[in-house]
Scaffold this active site. Structure first.
Site: not given
Length: 480
Positions: A174, A250, A284, A384
């Protein structure tokens, strides 16, 4: 003319039961580049049922030679179409074409590495008594639901898909709804690769709230592999826990580059800035925090400022572009809100604004931004951002540098810059991160494991552990 991409289920392209489509939009121009399926829970069930049937009725999970050949041929097909794939990746994602080419090459590299590893899923034996023999085997988990992100939609797909298939699993993919079309382009290359068991691999595009949740909740999936935000990762863990389902995650990062006073300063700052501004900071592993010894702090800020200001920002399709747009208007607004926090709490050295003018007005462009003198409690330091915003802090001692590096909820990657390698190794051992680079950054290899500490995730990708992540250990014991 843009194309409409279907779902890939049981070896065939299919239209969603919803009969609805999602737009893939070029974030540099605002133009539609493709349509993908806006799938339903019923589409997910169709895909999972197909993959489970293939996993149970074919020899895919037990025929390592077949899997090795299949992955190698897929790699060949990607290399043959690399230029077209890179151009489409840039159109859908916005990243510079030079960066897109590197990403596509990484896809075939992952497939080739795990093509070899498919024939190396080893167990072990032991004999605890004269009349007894034990065998530890490694077997595929079963059906893996793989939910992939939009920032590196090709490489981060194959980073996980290659070992999952090499280990013998069936997989339902997906992709992020913003980059479903480039994923479909890779699935088109499966045509003619007969080594893939029909139905062992499926693609279902759609919204995370519908398709992603349905995959996590479906009783036909045995494992969830997700790359994305920590917030969504936590939700996936909570849902998967209700069925005691295996997960590999992750998640986010807030990675530091620590620069000591004996480092090659120009190399350290240039490499650190490159790690942050690539993909417009939407990665990331981005080195979004620059921690510099106080004696070279202002020099480092000026080098970072000069690097940011010389970047060519624009449409990723142009060979001269160094940094492309933010993926969407929503994400751009979030990045600009962080910058305003930084402006109130610290010093915006350069950038700090949305770019405007004929080259930028139809896209989502933010100037490369450097912010200094922020308190450690600032959102710009702790969260982040997923945008081109570099936060610079100073430190006095080695211990302070370690404390600052470990001072967020994240622990994905880090960099240490020092000529004194004894110091560099001491610091690297103390940093809470899955990967620590010394005098370099973003050196990623298919054979080297990676993953996160703390809120940056659970499990490992790449390397031998990345293969074993998609297996279960079984003890078979024989008494003579």
């Amino acid at each position: 003319m843009y194309r409409i991409y279907g779902n890939f289920i049981d070896g065939q392209w299919q239209t969603s039961i919803s009969q609805k489509l999602l737009d893939s939009i070029n974030p540099a121009t605002g133009e539609v580049v493709a349509h993908t399926q806006d799938s339903t829970v019923a589409d997910v069930d169709r895909a999972v049922t197909s993959v489970r049937s293939a996993f149970q009725t074919t020899d895919w999970g037990k025929n390592s030679h077949r899997r090795a050949a299949a992955l190698a041929k897929w790699a060949d097909a990607i290399d043959e179409h690399a230029n077209d794939l890179a151009a489409f990746l840039t159109a859908e994602n916005g990243k510079p074409i030079r960066e897109a080419r590197v990403e596509i090459q990484g896809c075939s590299d992952s497939l080739r590495y795990y093509s070899g590893m498919a024939r190396n899923v080893f167990g072990r034996t032991f004999q605890p008594a004269a009349d007894n023999m034990g065998f530890i085997t490694r077997e595929p988990v079963g059906v893996v639901a793989m939910i992939t992100p939009w920032n590196w939609p090709a490489l981060l797909l194959f980073r996980d898909l290659a070992p999952a298939l090499a280990a013998g699993n069936g997989v339902v993919v997906k992709p992020a709804d913003r980059t479903g079309a480039i994923t479909a382009r890779f699935f088109e290359l499966l045509e003619g690769i007969d080594e893939f068991s029909q139905g062992i691999l499926a693609l279902v595009t759609g919204r995370g709230a519908t398709v992603g949740n349905a995959l996590v909740e479906h009783r036909g999936t045995d494992m969830i592999c997700f790359t994305g935000s920590t917030q969504v990762g936590v939700q996936i863990m909570q849902t998967a826990a209700r069925q005691v389902k295996k997960v590999a995650l992750e998640l986010g990062g807030k990675s530091p580059n620590i620069v000591f006073d004996d480092a090659d300063l120009e190399k350290a700052i240039t490499t650190s800035c490159r790690s942050l501004f690539m993909t417009s900071g939407q990665i990331c592993m981005a080195g979004s925090r620059l921690l510099v010894h106080e004696s070279i702090y202002e020099d480092a800020i000026q080098l970072a400022k000069a690097y940011a200001e010389q970047l060519e920002v624009g449409d990723g399709a142009l060979e001269t572009t160094d940094m492309g747009p933010i993926i969407s208007e929503t994400q751009m607004s979030a990045v600009l809100a962080y910058i305003e926090d930084g402006r109130r709490e610290g010093r915006v050295v350069t950038g700090g604004n949305r770019l405007s003018g004929p080259r930028y007005d139809h896209g989502f462009f933010v100037a490369p931004t450097v912010i200094a003198d922020l308190p450690t409690t600032s959102r710009v330091i702790q969260e982040e951002i997923f945008g081109p915003v570099l936060a610079v802090q100073s430190f006095q001692t080695e211990q302070e540098a370690i404390q600052l590096a470990n001072g967020t909820a994240y622990g994905l990657t880090a960099g240490v810059w020092a000529e004194n390698l004894s110091r560099a190794m001491r610091v690297a051992r103390e940093i809470q991160a899955g990967t620590v680079w010394v005098n370099g950054y973003n050196r990623n290899y298919a054979e080297a494991e990676s993953g996160g500490f703390k809120s940056s995730g659970i499990g490992r990708t790449r390397g031998i552990d990345g293969l074993l992540e998609f297996t279960e250990a079984k003890h078979i014991n024989i008494t003579f």
